[in-house]
Design a protein around this motif. Structure first.
Motif, PDB file in Angstrom:
ATOM      1  N   GLY A  82       0.824  -1.202   0.000  1.00 45.54           N
ATOM      2  CA  GLY A  82       0.000   0.000   0.000  1.00 45.54           C
ATOM      3  C   GLY A  82       0.857   1.250   0.000  1.00 45.54           C
ATOM      4  N   PRO A  83       0.223   2.406   0.195  1.00 44.41           N
ATOM      5  CA  PRO A  83       0.935   3.689   0.126  1.00 44.41           C
ATOM      6  C   PRO A  83       1.694   3.982   1.414  1.00 44.41           C
ATOM      7  N   SER A  84       2.310   5.135   1.439  1.00 35.21           N
ATOM      8  CA  SER A  84       3.025   5.581   2.633  1.00 35.21           C
ATOM      9  C   SER A  84       2.130   5.469   3.860  1.00 35.21           C
ATOM     10  N   GLY A  85       2.656   4.864   4.930  1.00 32.44           N
ATOM     11  CA  GLY A  85       1.906   4.694   6.162  1.00 32.44           C
ATOM     12  C   GLY A  85       1.250   3.342   6.322  1.00 32.44           C
ATOM     13  N   ILE A  86       1.246   2.491   5.282  1.00 33.11           N
ATOM     14  CA  ILE A  86       0.548   1.214   5.356  1.00 33.11           C
ATOM     15  C   ILE A  86       1.140   0.311   6.435  1.00 33.11           C
ATOM     16  N   THR A  87       2.457   0.373   6.660  1.00 35.66           N
ATOM     17  CA  THR A  87       3.076  -0.477   7.680  1.00 35.66           C
ATOM     18  C   THR A  87       2.533  -0.139   9.056  1.00 35.66           C
ATOM     19  N   GLU A  88       2.459   1.132   9.384  1.00 39.00           N
ATOM     20  CA  GLU A  88       1.923   1.539  10.679  1.00 39.00           C
ATOM     21  C   GLU A  88       0.439   1.210  10.785  1.00 39.00           C
ATOM     22  N   ASN A  89      -0.294   1.316   9.676  1.00 46.59           N
ATOM     23  CA  ASN A  89      -1.712   0.958   9.688  1.00 46.59           C
ATOM     24  C   ASN A  89      -1.902  -0.523  10.011  1.00 46.59           C
ATOM     25  N   VAL A  90      -1.112  -1.395   9.366  1.00 45.90           N
ATOM     26  CA  VAL A  90      -1.209  -2.833   9.618  1.00 45.90           C
ATOM     27  C   VAL A  90      -0.807  -3.143  11.059  1.00 45.90           C
ATOM     28  N   MET A  91       0.278  -2.541  11.515  1.00 43.86           N
ATOM     29  CA  MET A  91       0.737  -2.817  12.877  1.00 43.86           C
ATOM     30  C   MET A  91      -0.262  -2.286  13.901  1.00 43.86           C
ATOM     31  N   GLY A  92      -0.943  -1.197  13.583  1.00 47.73           N
ATOM     32  CA  GLY A  92      -1.994  -0.705  14.465  1.00 47.73           C
ATOM     33  C   GLY A  92      -3.126  -1.705  14.599  1.00 47.73           C
ATOM     34  N   LYS A  93      -3.508  -2.337  13.475  1.00 48.75           N
ATOM     35  CA  LYS A  93      -4.513  -3.396  13.525  1.00 48.75           C
ATOM     36  C   LYS A  93      -4.033  -4.542  14.420  1.00 48.75           C
ATOM     37  N   LEU A  94      -2.785  -4.960  14.215  1.00 49.58           N
ATOM     38  CA  LEU A  94      -2.245  -6.091  14.965  1.00 49.58           C
ATOM     39  C   LEU A  94      -2.141  -5.786  16.453  1.00 49.58           C
ATOM     40  N   ARG A  95      -1.826  -4.545  16.803  1.00 48.85           N
ATOM     41  CA  ARG A  95      -1.705  -4.179  18.213  1.00 48.85           C
ATOM     42  C   ARG A  95      -3.050  -4.188  18.937  1.00 48.85           C
ATOM     43  N   GLY A  96      -4.128  -4.238  18.179  1.00 47.21           N
ATOM     44  CA  GLY A  96      -5.449  -4.278  18.789  1.00 47.21           C
ATOM     45  C   GLY A  96      -5.833  -5.648  19.331  1.00 47.21           C
ATOM     46  N   TYR A  97      -4.993  -6.668  19.109  1.00 43.58           N
ATOM     47  CA  TYR A  97      -5.283  -8.026  19.554  1.00 43.58           C
ATOM     48  C   TYR A  97      -4.177  -8.531  20.475  1.00 43.58           C
ATOM     49  N   THR A  98      -4.484  -9.602  21.225  1.00 43.44           N
ATOM     50  CA  THR A  98      -3.535 -10.226  22.137  1.00 43.44           C
ATOM     51  C   THR A  98      -3.013 -11.508  21.496  1.00 43.44           C
ATOM     52  N   TRP A  99      -1.693 -11.699  21.482  1.00 41.60           N
ATOM     53  CA  TRP A  99      -1.070 -12.783  20.721  1.00 41.60           C
ATOM     54  C   TRP A  99      -0.289 -13.750  21.603  1.00 41.60           C
ATOM     55  N   VAL A 154       3.151  -8.894 -14.511  1.00 43.77           N
ATOM     56  CA  VAL A 154       3.743  -7.801 -13.743  1.00 43.77           C
ATOM     57  C   VAL A 154       2.613  -6.946 -13.180  1.00 43.77           C
ATOM     58  N   VAL A 155       2.770  -6.506 -11.936  1.00 44.35           N
ATOM     59  CA  VAL A 155       1.842  -5.562 -11.311  1.00 44.35           C
ATOM     60  C   VAL A 155       2.566  -4.238 -11.161  1.00 44.35           C
ATOM     61  N   ARG A 156       1.938  -3.167 -11.655  1.00 46.83           N
ATOM     62  CA  ARG A 156       2.512  -1.827 -11.554  1.00 46.83           C
ATOM     63  C   ARG A 156       1.615  -0.945 -10.687  1.00 46.83           C
ATOM     64  N   ALA A 157       2.214   0.099 -10.133  1.00 41.36           N
ATOM     65  CA  ALA A 157       1.472   1.020  -9.282  1.00 41.36           C
ATOM     66  C   ALA A 157       1.834   2.453  -9.636  1.00 41.36           C
ATOM     67  N   ALA A 158       0.881   3.346  -9.398  1.00 47.01           N
ATOM     68  CA  ALA A 158       1.117   4.788  -9.538  1.00 47.01           C
ATOM     69  C   ALA A 158       0.504   5.468  -8.323  1.00 47.01           C
ATOM     70  N   GLN A 159       1.210   6.469  -7.799  1.00 48.64           N
ATOM     71  CA  GLN A 159       0.699   7.182  -6.637  1.00 48.64           C
ATOM     72  C   GLN A 159      -0.113   8.394  -7.080  1.00 48.64           C
ATOM     73  N   LEU A 160      -1.384   8.392  -6.681  1.00 46.49           N
ATOM     74  CA  LEU A 160      -2.282   9.490  -6.989  1.00 46.49           C
ATOM     75  C   LEU A 160      -2.620  10.227  -5.695  1.00 46.49           C
ATOM     76  N   SER A 161      -3.459  11.271  -5.815  1.00 46.36           N
ATOM     77  CA  SER A 161      -3.830  12.053  -4.636  1.00 46.36           C
ATOM     78  C   SER A 161      -5.333  11.973  -4.388  1.00 46.36           C
ATOM     79  N   HIS A 162      -5.674  11.684  -3.133  1.00 42.47           N
ATOM     80  CA  HIS A 162      -7.045  11.724  -2.628  1.00 42.47           C
ATOM     81  C   HIS A 162      -7.041  12.632  -1.383  1.00 42.47           C
ATOM     82  N   GLN A 163      -6.252  13.669  -1.488  1.00 43.55           N
ATOM     83  CA  GLN A 163      -5.763  14.528  -0.404  1.00 43.55           C
ATOM     84  C   GLN A 163      -4.678  13.804   0.375  1.00 43.55           C
ATOM     85  N   ILE A 164      -4.798  12.510   0.485  1.00 43.32           N
ATOM     86  CA  ILE A 164      -3.745  11.633   0.981  1.00 43.32           C
ATOM     87  C   ILE A 164      -3.260  10.798  -0.203  1.00 43.32           C
ATOM     88  N   PRO A 165      -2.097  10.134  -0.094  1.00 41.19           N
ATOM     89  CA  PRO A 165      -1.677   9.246  -1.181  1.00 41.19           C
ATOM     90  C   PRO A 165      -2.671   8.114  -1.397  1.00 41.19           C
TER      91      PRO A 165
END
Length: 298
Positions: A82-99, A154-165
């Motif tokens: 995903g775009p910039s910040g996706i790692t923190e978003n995923v880790m935020g989801k993971l931190r919501g559970y007990t492992w 091949v999978v390609r990506a382009a970064q667009l703007s939705h006010q956020i990436p």
């Protein structure tokens, strides 16, 4: 020629965005956005190897929890890009559970989260048995937007703007490699897994003199050069290209980037949140109208 994959929207056009891309003859699939995934069966979700997230607004990302739940206890590496910040978003989801019990799992699920920013992919490895604590991190330069490359696609990506990436994606077969079944039968070759090896050798563009093990109906096999099998059994044609984009503002920069990414696509999925009479609302919320989406597609 039949493509190597099938694709369909997970939900109705007015539902949460999610595109399911299912590979033919493989236990493998990909998801583009992960809104509500309720219509997908557990069996279908177990096939997912890659998830491509445009951005992490709830309607594009809420399905992560269900995908994670059905993946726990499996020997699998699930790639999330995903775009910039996706790692923190995923880790935020993971931190919501007990492992505390995952070190007892026999099989080890791992997440590999890939974050695209400024022509570089930053990848973070999150193993379940380590309670998803980051174990490795690496950075890889991106050439011509290619974020996943395999012999057949091949999978390609382009970064667009939705006010956020907000990312847009294209999935492109390099070309179709099909077996000429009439010739297979006429020449006495056996149908079986060796034909998959043959396809992969052609896609990998191995040398013509590369030795291949050909199998015959009488149970025998023989080592022959790749060029012979290509001439006898292989038909090659152009591949299929699918483009996918979700929320984005109707700006010149976004349109130029998206058109370049999606150029020559056979089909394009493009989210349009408003009708033309609500263009002011679309502009204020950085979305497209249906007419604007049609102009881009044209």
């Amino acid at each position: 020629m039949r493509p190597i994959f099938r694709h369909r929207l997970v939900n109705r056009p007015t539902g949460d965005p999610a595109l399911f891309l299912d590979f033919n003859h493989e236990r493998r699939a990909m998801l583009f956005d992960i809104g509500d995934l309720t219509p997908l069966s557990t069996k279908e979700l177990h096939k997912v190897s890659h998830v491509f997230v445009t951005h992490t607004h709830m309607d594009h990302f809420m399905g992560f929890d269900r995908l994670l739940r059905v993946s726990l206890g499996r020997e699998q590496t699930l790639n999330v890009l995903g775009p910039s910040g996706i790692t923190e978003n995923v880790m935020g989801k993971l931190r919501g559970y007990t492992w505390n019990l995952v070190d007892n799992y026999f099989y080890n699920l791992s997440l590999m989260v890939h974050e695209l920013e400024s022509g570089t992919v930053s990848s973070t490895f999150l193993p379940c048995k380590e309670m998803f604590a980051p174990a490795q991190k690496r950075e890889t330069p991106v050439k011509e937007g290619a974020i996943v490359e395999e012999p057949s696609f091949v999978v390609r990506a382009a970064q667009l703007s939705h006010q956020i990436p907000s990312l847009a994606f294209s999935f492109e077969e390099r070309y179709h490699v099909n077996i000429k079944k009439s010739e297979l039968l006429r020449l006495g070759y056996r149908q079986g897994p060796w034909l998959t090896v043959l396809r992969e050798a052609v896609l990998a563009e191995l040398p013509d003199d590369f030795p291949m093990n050909a199998e015959y109906d009488d149970g025998t096999s023989m080592e022959v050069p790749l060029i012979r099998l290509k001439q006898e059994l292989i038909a090659v044609s152009d591949g299929i290209k699918v483009a996918y984009a979700a929320d984005l503002a109707y700006t010149e920069e976004n349109v130029i980037k998206l058109v370049e990414l999606a150029r020559d696509a056979d089909i394009m999925y493009l989210e349009a949140y408003f009708l033309t009479q609500d263009e002011d609302k679309a502009r204020l919320t950085y979305h497209l109208t249906a007419r604007q989406a049609g102009r881009i597609a044209r």
